[in-house]
Each structure stands twice: as C-alpha cells, then as structure tokens.
Design an enzyme around this catalytic site. Sequence first.
Site, PDB file in Angstrom:
ATOM      1  N   LYS A  72       0.724  -1.284  -0.177  1.00 51.79           N
ATOM      2  CA  LYS A  72       0.021  -0.038   0.005  1.00 51.79           C
ATOM      3  C   LYS A  72       0.840   1.162  -0.099  1.00 51.79           C
ATOM      4  O   LYS A  72       0.778   2.258   0.803  1.00 51.79           O
ATOM      5  CB  LYS A  72      -0.962   0.050   1.189  1.00 51.79           C
ATOM      6  CG  LYS A  72      -2.011  -1.217   1.323  1.00 51.79           C
ATOM      7  CD  LYS A  72      -2.696  -1.240   2.628  1.00 51.79           C
ATOM      8  CE  LYS A  72      -3.767  -2.472   2.532  1.00 51.79           C
ATOM      9  NZ  LYS A  72      -4.559  -2.619   1.289  1.00 51.79           N
ATOM     10  N   CYS A  73       1.939   1.407  -0.932  1.00 51.82           N
ATOM     11  CA  CYS A  73       2.828   2.462  -0.926  1.00 51.82           C
ATOM     12  C   CYS A  73       2.703   2.927  -2.187  1.00 51.82           C
ATOM     13  O   CYS A  73       2.492   2.316  -3.306  1.00 51.82           O
ATOM     14  CB  CYS A  73       4.273   1.874  -0.821  1.00 51.82           C
ATOM     15  SG  CYS A  73       5.564   3.045  -0.920  1.00 51.82           S
ATOM     16  N   GLY A  74       3.101   4.239  -2.340  1.00 49.40           N
ATOM     17  CA  GLY A  74       3.283   4.891  -3.574  1.00 49.40           C
ATOM     18  C   GLY A  74       4.265   4.307  -4.736  1.00 49.40           C
ATOM     19  O   GLY A  74       4.002   4.415  -5.639  1.00 49.40           O
TER      20      GLY A  74
END
Length: 196
Positions: A71-73
């Site tokens: 769930k990271c950019g």
Amino acid sequence: MKKIILLFGILIISSCKNQAQNQVLTAETSQTETMEKQNIYQFKVQDLEGKEFDFESLKGKKILVVNTASKCGLTPQYKDLEAIYKKYKDQNFVIVGFPANNFMSQEPGTNEEIGAFCQKNYGVTFPMMSKVSVKGNDMSEVYKFLTQKSKNGLQDSEVEWNFQKYLINENGELDKVISPSVLPTDDEIVSWIEKK
C-alpha cells in the site's frame, strides 16, 4: 662513564617503547583481519508459505534484496522488479523480496494476503519471504547484515523507505545500496546485473 651508562639506558627505554608500539600495531592489525567480512549465505529465512529459504542455495548468483509493501506509492515497482527478474533470471540473477510494515503501516497484510496481492496484481514469480522488520529493535538478522558495516564490510546504511534495494555480488557480499525511489529498471541496476 656516567654518560655512557645514561646513553645506554635511554637506548634501552627507547627500544622497549618501540617494541611495545609494534606489539600494539600487530594486535590491532590481527584484530582487523579476524573481523572477517560476512556474506549473505549464512542466513536461512522463511518464505511466504512458511518454508525454509536458505541463501546458500543462491551461491554464484547476483542477488537484489528489496523490502516491499502493498500500500505504498512505490508499490508499482513490483512490475519493474518482475520484468528484470524475468529478463535476467537465467543469467545468474535473482530478486528476494522481504515484505515489511515499518513505514506508515503500508504492509498490514498476512503472508497469505501479501502473496495473493503480489500474484494477482503484478504476477510476481521471484522469491518472496515472510514479513519481517527492516528497522528498529526487532530488525531481522538479514537486514542487520545489510545495514551494518561491521557485518557487511562495505557501509552502514539505514532503510529509508519501502523498496530500498541491496545489491549482493556472486560471492554473497554487499556491493551497493540503492535508494527506494530508483526504479529497478534504472541503468545503475541493469548495468550492475549485466556486468561480468
């Protein structure tokens, strides 16, 4: 006669001093030599399915170790990681992913959920390990090796964010530390993989 005795005494003291200094230097040198550089082959970890993964099985290969998050950019880097893995896996190259929840809780899932996410969204086929910590008091032993010069012999580093890359040479030694924002397909990484 007193002058000769005095001169002789000074020579003896000076000689003893030099001997003591040489012994200290010798002791320091041998201590440095015994602090032998470690390699990644000493580690056994668990993969996402809970099976033992022995780094010794990767002897002779170049290894890219990366801490991942769902769930990271930077999560789309999975796509590039898979692309370079597919391209070079038959040329003694492997990627080993370590999911970690150290940065803004961006990897909250269980090992099973992480595996399903990686497969469904990015078709990941490179080895993915069980979730670990890459910072702090509960840092995994592999990451202690990667981040501490006293263990890896190259440099101290800190895992800055998700998708930091550690490049390990064919002897299992740390070669380079690559920033999270550098894409896996960047020339710095590709030229390192291709270099004979």
